[in-house]
Design a protein around this motif. Sequence first.
Motif, mmCIF file in Angstrom:
data_model
loop_
_atom_site.group_PDB
_atom_site.id
_atom_site.type_symbol
_atom_site.label_atom_id
_atom_site.label_comp_id
_atom_site.label_asym_id
_atom_site.label_seq_id
_atom_site.Cartn_x
_atom_site.Cartn_y
_atom_site.Cartn_z
ATOM 1 N N ASP A 226 0.340 9.540 8.002
ATOM 2 C CA ASP A 226 -0.384 8.525 7.236
ATOM 3 C C ASP A 226 0.219 7.137 7.435
ATOM 4 O O ASP A 226 -0.504 6.138 7.455
ATOM 5 N N GLN B 268 0.843 -1.193 0.000
ATOM 6 C CA GLN B 268 0.000 0.000 0.000
ATOM 7 C C GLN B 268 0.880 1.245 0.000
ATOM 8 O O GLN B 268 1.936 1.265 0.638
ATOM 9 N N TYR C 186 1.510 5.030 1.173
ATOM 10 C CA TYR C 186 1.097 6.082 2.107
ATOM 11 C C TYR C 186 1.707 7.396 1.613
ATOM 12 O O TYR C 186 2.380 7.423 0.575
ATOM 13 N N TYR D 278 -1.349 5.481 10.406
ATOM 14 C CA TYR D 278 -2.664 4.896 10.141
ATOM 15 C C TYR D 278 -2.541 3.565 9.408
ATOM 16 O O TYR D 278 -3.198 2.578 9.761
ATOM 17 N N LYS D 279 -1.711 3.546 8.372
ATOM 18 C CA LYS D 279 -1.545 2.324 7.572
ATOM 19 C C LYS D 279 -0.929 1.205 8.410
ATOM 20 O O LYS D 279 -1.308 0.039 8.283
ATOM 21 N N ASP E 127 -3.570 -0.316 10.509
ATOM 22 C CA ASP E 127 -4.460 -1.148 9.692
ATOM 23 C C ASP E 127 -3.856 -2.530 9.455
ATOM 24 O O ASP E 127 -4.551 -3.546 9.529
#
Length: 209
Positions: free
Chosen positions: A56, A28, A30, A59-60, A63
């Motif tokens: 960010d 992913q 960021y 947050y990732k 997750d």
Amino acid sequence: MKYITLTFLCICSVLIFILFTNEQIATQRYDNGLITYQFSNPNNCVIKISGLVDEDLGYKFSDVLSLFEKKNCKKISLYLNSNGGKLLYSIEIGKTVREKNIETFITDSCDSACGYIFVGGVKRNIQKYRTMGFHQASVDDGRCISMKTAIDSIDRKIIELGYNHIKMMLNDKSSKKWISYEEMTSCKNMLQVGSSELLKDGIVDTVFD
């Protein structure tokens, strides 16, 4: 012959399906980099961060840990490749790393704020001949700050926040060594410390080939 070929293709398809079902790899983006995670079994859950540390990423990272929790991960390894970033977010991620009993690894670069994540590792590993980069903290206006040069209470709080994190993660001798490395150079430069020295200082636990 056609029957044998068909049977062989079916077996290969099943093996490929099993492989991709059991091993999941995803990347992913960021704001300032990439986070890659890999799951093959609960004893082999891997995260790699490549890029600068920012909000960010926090947050990732959370997750991915939530996903690993659903997968019942028992061992998580975190590989770091970062030239630094924001101190506050590095400290937050570093605390999470320690709380989740994550093992940290350096096989690429880990400079500046990256170290505050690395030091959270329940076991800290660095590849032979790799280095960690240290320097003084800086603030948004570009000033370098240290305990000796801090001119106001806000500067001092920033420095104390970082130092307290290091003192929580390392023993007294190792944390003092870390702080001395940061104070050796300004925020405009980077002091690179090698794997053997970091091992001797107790900042890393293991040097591997």
